[in-house]
Enzyme design. Structure first.
Site, PDB file in Angstrom:
ATOM      1  N   LYS A 111     -16.588 -15.910  25.874  1.00 43.58           N
ATOM      2  CA  LYS A 111     -16.084 -14.646  26.407  1.00 43.58           C
ATOM      3  C   LYS A 111     -16.603 -14.364  27.801  1.00 43.58           C
ATOM      4  CE  LYS A 111     -14.864 -11.885  22.369  1.00 43.58           C
ATOM      5  NZ  LYS A 111     -15.047 -10.567  21.738  1.00 43.58           N
ATOM      6  N   LYS A 194      -2.705 -19.570  19.534  1.00 47.03           N
ATOM      7  CA  LYS A 194      -2.911 -18.551  18.505  1.00 47.03           C
ATOM      8  C   LYS A 194      -1.977 -17.366  18.731  1.00 47.03           C
ATOM      9  CE  LYS A 194      -7.026 -16.855  16.663  1.00 47.03           C
ATOM     10  NZ  LYS A 194      -8.470 -16.620  16.596  1.00 47.03           N
ATOM     11  N   LYS A 197      -2.198 -10.602  20.630  1.00 51.58           N
ATOM     12  CA  LYS A 197      -1.663  -9.318  21.070  1.00 51.58           C
ATOM     13  C   LYS A 197      -1.428  -9.313  22.569  1.00 51.58           C
ATOM     14  CE  LYS A 197      -6.158  -7.159  21.788  1.00 51.58           C
ATOM     15  NZ  LYS A 197      -6.200  -6.307  22.964  1.00 51.58           N
TER      16      LYS A 197
END
Ligand code: TRP
Length: 332
Positions: A111, A194, A197
């Protein structure tokens, strides 16, 4: 009874991957465990969140959890920031966990990316807050996906070191609960990515609030390949779209992937998609309708969350006091 704690980040736009990967499992755990389910808004802000959006996503995710069938009477459903013990215990754990342990966390590395210097301190300490979430309730079991296994391992290390350092037998060593083979739901436009959103194409995902028509349309338009469906999972080699669509069918029907292949092997995609669309509509469209109904009743959702926070606090406060006593914090 054994106690489950699980958290979900309230970052909006929930889709089929969130449903099959987490929320549906929560619904199933309720009958066998004493369950505490948390919208982890404090975890969400480890990366920038627009404040207005965070408020609405927190309600939205809570609504989805309720719509999917989590019963707020049987389980506790609440928002992390409404129970101060999470932050309080996280600080204690910041002082228990070692820098070296956190340095090994692969999620932080992913991240933070190349620009580590610019990552928030919260992002680095994220697993300590997660350990606090779990141990504040002395939860015994945590349902986890593959991506959170390392964090859960850290919770065990923290509990062990805490008990050792302070010479107590206070914090439980939590056990992961792994659900069958994890359903990795991939994009409907690209079976190698994947479902997400943040994909710019809405056709790439089935949202929890999609209605029957939208669900059926997205499945009909989903990417395929020119071959017939494989008769065994070995046939998925190099065929990510077939694997994804048949995997989604298996998850929604609660069938083994082998059985899905045995049933639909040799079929054309187009005919199989009809079956998949019917199944998806049957399993998802009522949840979507209920999500929308709850969106339009924020007072109800907020009330459920307020009640959940009060019940969570009632469990957390005496445990936090025990921990504070062990640390040597003077009682007020
Ligand atoms: N880190 C988890 C995730 O991103 C969310 C989470 C926060 C969690 N606290 C938790 C999960 C405690 C299980 C238990 O998915």
């Amino acid at each position: 009874m054994n106690r489950i704690f699980s958290g979900i980040q309230p970052t909006g736009n929930l889709h089929l991957g969130n449903y099959l990967g987490a929320i549906r499992n929560w619904v199933r755990l309720q009958s066998d465990y004493d369950c505490i389910f948390c919208m982890v808004d404090m975890h969400a802000i480890t990366v920038w969140q627009d404040p207005k959006e965070l408020v609405s996503s927190t309600r939205e995710v809570a609504a989805a959890v309720l719509a999917a069938g989590v019963d707020p009477k049987a389980s506790i459903v609440f928002v992390q920031s409404q129970v101060p013990g999470h932050a309080q215990l996280a600080w204690v754990f910041n002082c228990v966990a070692r820098l070296g342990w956190l340095n090994r966390m692969t999620q932080f590395k992913d991240k933070a990316g190349k620009n580590r210097e610019n990552a928030s301190v919260g992002l680095f300490a994220y697993p300590n807050l997660m350990a606090a979430d779990i141990l504040l309730y002395k939860a015994t079991h945590v349902p986890v996906g593959e991506d959170q296994k390392q964090h859960l391992e850290l919770s065990r290390d923290i509990a062990q070191k805490f008990n050792n350092d302070f010479g107590v037998d206070l914090l439980p060593i939590v056990e992961p609960l792994i659900f069958g083979p994890a359903t990795r739901v991939m994009s409907l436009r690209d079976g190698t990515k994947k479902m997400s959103k943040s994909d710019p194409s809405d056709k790439s995902r089935i949202n929890m609030i999609d209605d029957a028509d939208a669900i059926a349309l997205k499945i009909r338009k989903a990417k395929t390949d020119p071959h017939l469906l494989p008769e065994t999972p070995e046939g998925f080699d190099g065929r990510p779209e077939a694997a994804n669509l048949m995997g989604i069918y298996a998850a929604l029907a609660d069938m083994a992937i082998e059985d899905v292949c045995a049933r639909f092997g040799g079929w054309q995609f187009s005919k199989f998609k009809g079956e998949l669309a019917d199944l998806a509509v049957e399993k998802l469209s009522l949840i979507g309708t209920e999500c929308i109904r709850l969106h339009n009743d924020p007072g109800y959702v907020d009330g459920v969350l307020r009640d959940g926070a009060a019940r969570a606090s009632a469990i957390a406060e005496p445990i936090l006091r025990e921990i504070y006593d062990a640390v040597g914090f003077l009682r007020p």
